[in-house]
Design a protein around this motif. Structure first.
Motif, PDB file in Angstrom:
ATOM      1  N   SER A 122       0.829  -1.206   0.000  1.00  0.00           N
ATOM      2  CA  SER A 122       0.000   0.000   0.000  1.00  0.00           C
ATOM      3  C   SER A 122       0.861   1.253   0.000  1.00  0.00           C
ATOM      4  CB  SER A 122      -0.931   0.002   1.217  1.00  0.00           C
ATOM      5  OG  SER A 122      -1.806  -1.106   1.186  1.00  0.00           O
ATOM      6  N   MET A 173       0.612   3.887  -2.985  1.00  0.00           N
ATOM      7  CA  MET A 173       0.282   5.292  -2.716  1.00  0.00           C
ATOM      8  C   MET A 173       1.299   6.220  -3.372  1.00  0.00           C
ATOM      9  SD  MET A 173      -1.922   7.265  -1.368  1.00  0.00           S
ATOM     10  CE  MET A 173      -2.823   6.088  -0.361  1.00  0.00           C
ATOM     11  N   TYR A 208       0.514   6.285  -7.019  1.00  0.00           N
ATOM     12  CA  TYR A 208      -0.725   7.031  -7.266  1.00  0.00           C
ATOM     13  C   TYR A 208      -0.482   8.545  -7.213  1.00  0.00           C
ATOM     14  CZ  TYR A 208      -5.433   8.857  -6.475  1.00  0.00           C
ATOM     15  OH  TYR A 208      -6.595   9.574  -6.552  1.00  0.00           O
ATOM     16  N   LYS A 209       0.360   8.978  -6.267  1.00  0.00           N
ATOM     17  CA  LYS A 209       0.646  10.406  -6.117  1.00  0.00           C
ATOM     18  C   LYS A 209       1.726  10.896  -7.077  1.00  0.00           C
ATOM     19  CE  LYS A 209      -0.660  10.769  -1.230  1.00  0.00           C
ATOM     20  NZ  LYS A 209      -0.180  11.098   0.144  1.00  0.00           N
ATOM     21  N   VAL A 215      -6.716   4.099  -8.422  1.00  0.00           N
ATOM     22  CA  VAL A 215      -6.775   3.389  -7.142  1.00  0.00           C
ATOM     23  C   VAL A 215      -7.169   1.927  -7.358  1.00  0.00           C
ATOM     24  CG1 VAL A 215      -7.937   3.252  -4.918  1.00  0.00           C
ATOM     25  CG2 VAL A 215      -7.314   5.485  -5.857  1.00  0.00           C
ATOM     26  N   TRP A 216      -8.246   1.703  -8.123  1.00  0.00           N
ATOM     27  CA  TRP A 216      -8.711   0.341  -8.330  1.00  0.00           C
ATOM     28  C   TRP A 216      -7.723  -0.481  -9.151  1.00  0.00           C
ATOM     29  CZ3 TRP A 216     -12.088  -1.459  -5.207  1.00  0.00           C
ATOM     30  CH2 TRP A 216     -13.057  -0.613  -4.641  1.00  0.00           C
TER      31      TRP A 216
END
Length: 463
Positions: free
Chosen positions: A290, A294, A297-298, A315-316
């Motif tokens: 995770s 993260m 993602y960012k 996210v998915w």
């Protein structure tokens, strides 16, 4: 060819030669000393109905043929990024004579040896087109923790699931993945053919220019994106070629989960403490994956091996990737395979170059397979001496395979060779594992043997 390249190749050959010499000595010793592990049967509760058969380690046609098949399986499997477990398990059952579940445990040991040797080989290799290591550490950090969690789940399920269910899972997975990899290989081959034609046209245009000065001007003003990828890449030391932070994170997760696995063996099976120790693995693995998800993602981290073609991670999508890692580990621990048989095709589907997909998948497998091998060792699921010999075979094969295929890719200029090797390994694994599984199912039906689920809480081992 530089002196450094020559010495590097001879280093690989010398390591492989030493391992092969050790194999010969070990077989010779084994021929003189038959182990007491012959036809060993594990103490099992009547609810499990699964005696374990361990053949004697005698020098003969079985160990010779098994060694050859294991050598080829490891060579092809580690080049393709899948480890070779789909060939090891049938070899151990049909040729040498182990029962299926013991073969799965030894297969994990062989995968560990081959994958570890391949990782050490790849640590000094560079990305085929970018100034990066061939191993994508950010990609590995996203998938490997969940892969290790899945391994623990798969090892537990291996004690429960009946053999017929394992056979059905094998056939479905391998047939589907081999078809997908084949079409990916054809697509990559076509792209490489187009690139070769463009490069040939470019070289012919340069040859038609009258003077060397004009040719030099043409090369300087040509699109840099069309640079010949066969030019020597930047060479760095092995220390610079490793991403120590990401590798340190992976070792931390591996050590923590391994500690929990060792700890649960000192708890009463199926007690509250036993399940609590098992469940502690979840926050460790999920937390690390995770954390990496993260950052992706960012935009704080990127999958560098994709170059400029960076997607916007959703996210998915990232949750799905982590789920695929868990699934790969679960099926790998359950069936005695390397998690790379799911990860390698997945990486190729993400647009990762074949060399990088194979190297990164093998790194993930080195962590997950070693975890499974140690768990099976704690459960006393295989004869140690036999396993050590087969691990040596797999290790030597992986070094030889990596060296030969890397030369082949350099000569042909086609990385799609790796994808076709992956496809071939998956197809052979599907035929061997599926065929042997169906044969065992027919035998059990004819003898009216128990074919139901086992009970993990009644599984006993001799300490």
């Amino acid at each position: 060819m530089g002196v450094h390249d020559v010495s590097q190749r001879w280093d690989v050959k010398w390591v492989a030669a030493k391992v092969l010499i050790a194999l010969i000595l070990l077989v010779t010793v084994s021929a003189e000393n038959t182990t007491s592990e012959s036809n060993h049967t594990l103490d099992v509760d009547s609810n499990l109905h699964y005696p374990h058969t361990w053949p004697s380690m005698k020098f003969g046609w079985k160990i010779i043929v098994g060694s050859i098949v294991g050598f080829l399986g490891s060579a092809f499997g580690n080049v393709g990024g899948v480890g070779g477990g789909g060939i090891f398990v049938p070899m151990l059952t049909l040729i040498i004579g182990f029962d299926t579940k013991s073969a799965i445990a030894i297969s994990k040991c062989m995968i560990t040896g081959g994958a570890t040797a391949t990782v050490f080989y790849n640590l000094r290799q560079r990305h085929p087109t970018l100034d990066l290591p061939v191993i994508d550490y950010d990609l590995a950090l996203l998938f490997t923790p969940m892969l290790m969690l899945g391994i623990s789940i798969g090892v537990a399920f291996n004690l429960i699931f009946p053999e017929w269910m394992l056979t059905v899972l094998l056939i479905i997975l391998f047939v589907g993945l081999s078809i997908k990899c084949f079409f990916k290989g054809v697509e990559t081959w076509k792209k490489e053919t187009i690139m070769k034609k463009e490069a040939k046209k470019k070289n012919s245009r340069i040859g038609d220019i009258a003077t060397p000065e004009d040719a030099a001007h043409y090369i300087q003003t040509e699109d840099p994106a069309k640079e010949d990828t066969k030019e020597p890449r930047k060479k760095v030391s092995i220390v610079e070629n490793i991403r120590w932070t990401e590798l340190g994170h992976l070792f931390t997760v591996w050590f923590m989960i391994l500690t929990l696995e060792i700890g649960k063996n000192y708890a009463t099976i199926c007690s509250k403490v036993y399940w609590a120790v098992n469940l502690l693995q979840v926050p460790i693995a999920v937390g690390m994956s995770s954390y990496q998800a993260m950052r992706l993602y960012k935009g704080q981290r990127v999958i560098a091996s994709k170059g400029d073609q960076q997607p916007k991670w959703g996210v998915w999508q990232l949750i799905l990737f982590c789920g695929c890692g868990t699934l790969a580990g679960t099926v790998a621990g359950l069936l005695g395979l390397g998690g790379g048989f799911i990860l390698a095709p997945l990486f190729l589907g993400l647009g990762i170059p074949p060399q990088v997909a194979s190297a990164t998948s093998i790194l993930a497998m080195a962590f997950s397979a070693s975890m499974a091998a140690l768990e099976y060792y704690l459960l006393k699921r295989f004869p140690v001496r036999y396993a050590l010999y087969l691990v040596a075979v797999a290790t030597a094969a992986s070094l030889v395979g990596q060296h030969l295929v890397r030369k082949m890719v350099a000569v042909l200029g086609r990385a799609s060779v790796i994808i076709f090797i992956l496809t071939f390994t998956l197809c052979v694994s599907a035929v061997l594992l599926g065929g042997s599984g169906v044969a065992h199912m027919i035998q059990k039906i004819e003898h009216k043997e128990y074919m139901g689920f086992g009970n993990i809480c009644t599984y006993k081992v001799k300490h």
